[in-house]
Write a protein that holds these residues in place. Structure first.
Motif, PDB file in Angstrom:
ATOM      1  N   GLY A  92      -2.778  -1.397  -6.168  1.00 25.42           N
ATOM      2  CA  GLY A  92      -3.079  -2.130  -4.936  1.00 25.42           C
ATOM      3  C   GLY A  92      -2.290  -1.625  -3.749  1.00 25.42           C
ATOM      4  N   GLY A  93      -1.018  -1.298  -3.982  1.00 29.59           N
ATOM      5  CA  GLY A  93      -0.202  -0.777  -2.884  1.00 29.59           C
ATOM      6  C   GLY A  93      -0.664   0.580  -2.404  1.00 29.59           C
ATOM      7  N   LEU A  94      -0.972   1.487  -3.352  1.00 29.40           N
ATOM      8  CA  LEU A  94      -1.411   2.838  -2.972  1.00 29.40           C
ATOM      9  C   LEU A  94      -2.755   2.810  -2.247  1.00 29.40           C
ATOM     10  CD1 LEU A  94      -0.505   5.214  -5.938  1.00 29.40           C
ATOM     11  CD2 LEU A  94       0.384   5.269  -3.615  1.00 29.40           C
ATOM     12  N   LEU A  95      -3.723   2.092  -2.827  1.00 28.33           N
ATOM     13  CA  LEU A  95      -5.032   2.040  -2.182  1.00 28.33           C
ATOM     14  C   LEU A  95      -4.970   1.260  -0.869  1.00 28.33           C
ATOM     15  CD1 LEU A  95      -7.439   1.470  -5.220  1.00 28.33           C
ATOM     16  CD2 LEU A  95      -6.891   3.588  -4.017  1.00 28.33           C
ATOM     17  N   GLY A  96      -4.140   0.211  -0.815  1.00 30.77           N
ATOM     18  CA  GLY A  96      -3.978  -0.508   0.446  1.00 30.77           C
ATOM     19  C   GLY A  96      -3.385   0.369   1.524  1.00 30.77           C
ATOM     20  N   ASP A  97      -2.384   1.157   1.175  1.00 27.22           N
ATOM     21  CA  ASP A  97      -1.784   2.063   2.161  1.00 27.22           C
ATOM     22  C   ASP A  97      -2.792   3.115   2.597  1.00 27.22           C
ATOM     23  OD1 ASP A  97       0.450   3.191   3.654  1.00 27.22           O
ATOM     24  OD2 ASP A  97       0.399   4.811   2.191  1.00 27.22           O
ATOM     25  N   THR A  98      -3.603   3.612   1.655  1.00 22.54           N
ATOM     26  CA  THR A  98      -4.579   4.644   2.008  1.00 22.54           C
ATOM     27  C   THR A  98      -5.683   4.094   2.909  1.00 22.54           C
ATOM     28  OG1 THR A  98      -4.160   5.727  -0.117  1.00 22.54           O
ATOM     29  CG2 THR A  98      -6.155   6.356   1.060  1.00 22.54           C
ATOM     30  N   LEU A  99      -6.218   2.910   2.558  1.00 19.65           N
ATOM     31  CA  LEU A  99      -7.366   2.367   3.286  1.00 19.65           C
ATOM     32  C   LEU A  99      -6.958   1.641   4.571  1.00 19.65           C
ATOM     33  CD1 LEU A  99      -9.395   0.976   0.248  1.00 19.65           C
ATOM     34  CD2 LEU A  99      -9.736   3.129   1.456  1.00 19.65           C
ATOM     35  N   PHE A 100      -5.790   1.017   4.587  1.00 24.04           N
ATOM     36  CA  PHE A 100      -5.369   0.238   5.756  1.00 24.04           C
ATOM     37  C   PHE A 100      -4.541   1.044   6.738  1.00 24.04           C
ATOM     38  CE2 PHE A 100      -5.242  -3.485   2.560  1.00 24.04           C
ATOM     39  CZ  PHE A 100      -6.617  -3.563   2.586  1.00 24.04           C
ATOM     40  N   HIS A 101      -3.904   2.128   6.256  1.00 20.60           N
ATOM     41  CA  HIS A 101      -2.994   2.862   7.135  1.00 20.60           C
ATOM     42  C   HIS A 101      -3.389   4.323   7.322  1.00 20.60           C
ATOM     43  CE1 HIS A 101      -0.291  -0.420   5.513  1.00 20.60           C
ATOM     44  NE2 HIS A 101      -0.220  -0.609   6.806  1.00 20.60           N
ATOM     45  N   LEU A 102      -3.466   5.052   6.182  1.00 16.77           N
ATOM     46  CA  LEU A 102      -3.643   6.502   6.302  1.00 16.77           C
ATOM     47  C   LEU A 102      -4.994   6.885   6.890  1.00 16.77           C
ATOM     48  CD1 LEU A 102      -1.995   7.811   3.002  1.00 16.77           C
ATOM     49  CD2 LEU A 102      -0.991   7.561   5.270  1.00 16.77           C
ATOM     50  N   LEU A 103      -6.079   6.354   6.333  1.00 22.26           N
ATOM     51  CA  LEU A 103      -7.401   6.753   6.826  1.00 22.26           C
ATOM     52  C   LEU A 103      -7.641   6.334   8.271  1.00 22.26           C
ATOM     53  CD1 LEU A 103      -9.667   6.208   3.681  1.00 22.26           C
ATOM     54  CD2 LEU A 103      -8.650   8.318   4.548  1.00 22.26           C
ATOM     55  N   PRO A 104      -7.311   5.088   8.687  1.00 21.79           N
ATOM     56  CA  PRO A 104      -7.452   4.774  10.126  1.00 21.79           C
ATOM     57  C   PRO A 104      -6.609   5.670  11.015  1.00 21.79           C
ATOM     58  CG  PRO A 104      -7.257   2.756   8.860  1.00 21.79           C
ATOM     59  CD  PRO A 104      -6.976   3.890   7.911  1.00 21.79           C
TER      60      PRO A 104
END
Length: 406
Positions: free
Chosen positions: A112-124
């Motif tokens: 959840g932390g990795l995918l949350g960081d990827t979808l909420f932070h890195l990709l935007p």
């Protein structure tokens, strides 16, 4: 005086015409942003944003400012220390006989932390950039910029696919699983055959032939030797796992450097996500090394050696950002849009963050989700386990969402 005034007007008109004649294509992204900020409407929007935005700093921002007080390079090194030191020191509290499959809830939380960081932070951040607290920002769409960023994500994803595939070929099918649950079940097979409880008839026949001719004391002495004996393929898997950890830690270091050069917020949240991910990862690797014949002290020492890979990746990322440009040099601007990578405003430094996002997507999905999908025969136990795992995923993703919420 009239002649001087007329000459001044002519000169001013000529300068204005020369300024208007400047090709828009020669302006850098920073110069275009600067020109837009001088627009009366944009100035009014900026004033409105400053009046309506809260002046108080959130608790997480205060904590991040204490943990990361320096430049992007210094903060990236500090973040690497944070994600490498504490998880390795926690191994001293782990028992040597820990079962990696018991870490499923912690692994789900890390997913959840990795995918949350990827979808909420890195990709935007990759496609839209980071917002400014004092002014509005505009996103200009270039023809091939998003294509190159998507290509960077794909390269990062398939880099881990290639690494995992290589390890599976080298180990005869047992890949570098995130929590090593598959490797653990694979390791149980040789121990079962040495104890004589295997259903296979071949190894049991010589044991029965030796029994009548051997003395009781003689049969007691080889037993500890067979228990201590480690299958060569298991030993090889342990050493290959160290190589995989070293490579994986290099990508973690790249993530630290690229995220902090993108923005302090992205860097801090990526550090939190990687930290959550490293704890079950290090414990699983520690258990696999113990099963491969390492003592507890040697296994801890090997994990500290692999942590050097994180610092190596951080320094490589810093060098790429400083020498190859990127978010840290965006303020200075590129001389023209065509001076960047393949005719875009991107630089090589800008490609590190998409590469990181691709590796995070692989680790959070392909490398871990299969373990969460594994089920046992007891349906009631599996339903409870699944509910707890989904709750852990939501908690990990929720932390990332709360941190990123404005």
């Amino acid at each position: 005086m009239c002649l001087a005034l007329a000459a001044g007007l002519v000169l001013f008109s000529a300068l204005a015409a020369a300024h208007d004649a400047l090709s828009v294509g020669d302006l850098s992204v920073g110069q275009i942003e600067e020109e837009l900020q001088n627009c009366p409407l944009v100035e009014s929007l900026n004033e409105h944003k400053r009046l309506t935005s809260p002046q108080t700093t959130s608790l997480t921002s205060k904590i991040f400012s204490v943990l990361f007080p320096g430049s992007p390079a210094v903060n990236a090194i500090l973040a690497t220390i944070y994600i490498s030191g504490p998880p390795n020191f926690l191994l001293a509290l782990c028992p040597p006989n820990i079962d990696p499959s018991s870490l499923s809830v912690m692994v789900a939380f890390a997913v959840g932390g990795l995918l949350g960081d990827t979808l909420f932070h890195l990709l935007p951040e990759i496609f839209l950039g980071e917002g400014s607290p004092d002014s509005v920002r505009f996103v200009m769409v270039e023809p091939n910029r998003n294509l190159l960023l998507g290509l960077g994500i794909m390269v990062g994803f398939f880099t881990f696919v290639a690494m995992d595939k290589t390890l599976r070929i080298a180990t005869g099918g047992a890949g570098h699983d995130h929590s090593h649950a598959h490797a653990h079940s694979h390791d149980d097979h040789p121990t079962a055959t040495t104890s004589g409880t295997s259903t296979s008839p071949e190894p049991s026949t010589p044991l029965k032939q030796r029994k009548p001719t051997a003395i009781t004391t003689a049969t007691a002495t080889p037993a500890p030797e067979t228990e201590k004996e480690i299958n060569p393929s298991v030993k090889l898997g342990g050493y290959l796992n160290l190589i995989a950890d070293f490579t994986h830690n290099i990508t973690d270091g790249l993530a630290m450097s690229s995220s902090f050069y993108a923005s302090p917020t992205i860097g801090a949240t990526t550090t939190v996500a990687v930290f959550f991910h490293e704890i079950p990862h290090e414990v699983g690797d520690f258990a696999l090394l113990i099963q491969s014949g390492f003592s507890k002290r040697k296994a801890m020492g090997a994990q500290f050696v692999t942590a050097i890979g994180a610092f190596l990746g951080t320094f490589i990322g810093i060098a790429v950002q400083e020498l190859g440009g990127g978010h840290g040099s965006t303020a200075a601007g590129v001389e023209s849009a065509s001076a960047g990578l393949l005719g875009t405003s991107l630089t090589w430094g800008d490609m590190l963050l998409p590469f990181t996002a691709g590796t995070f997507l692989y680790v959070g999905t392909v490398s871990v989700i299969p373990e969460l999908l594994e089920t046992g025969p007891d349906k009631r136990v599996e339903v409870k386990k699944t509910i707890v795992q989904f709750l852990a995923v939501m908690v990990g993703a929720g932390i990332m969402l709360v941190i990123s919420w404005d």
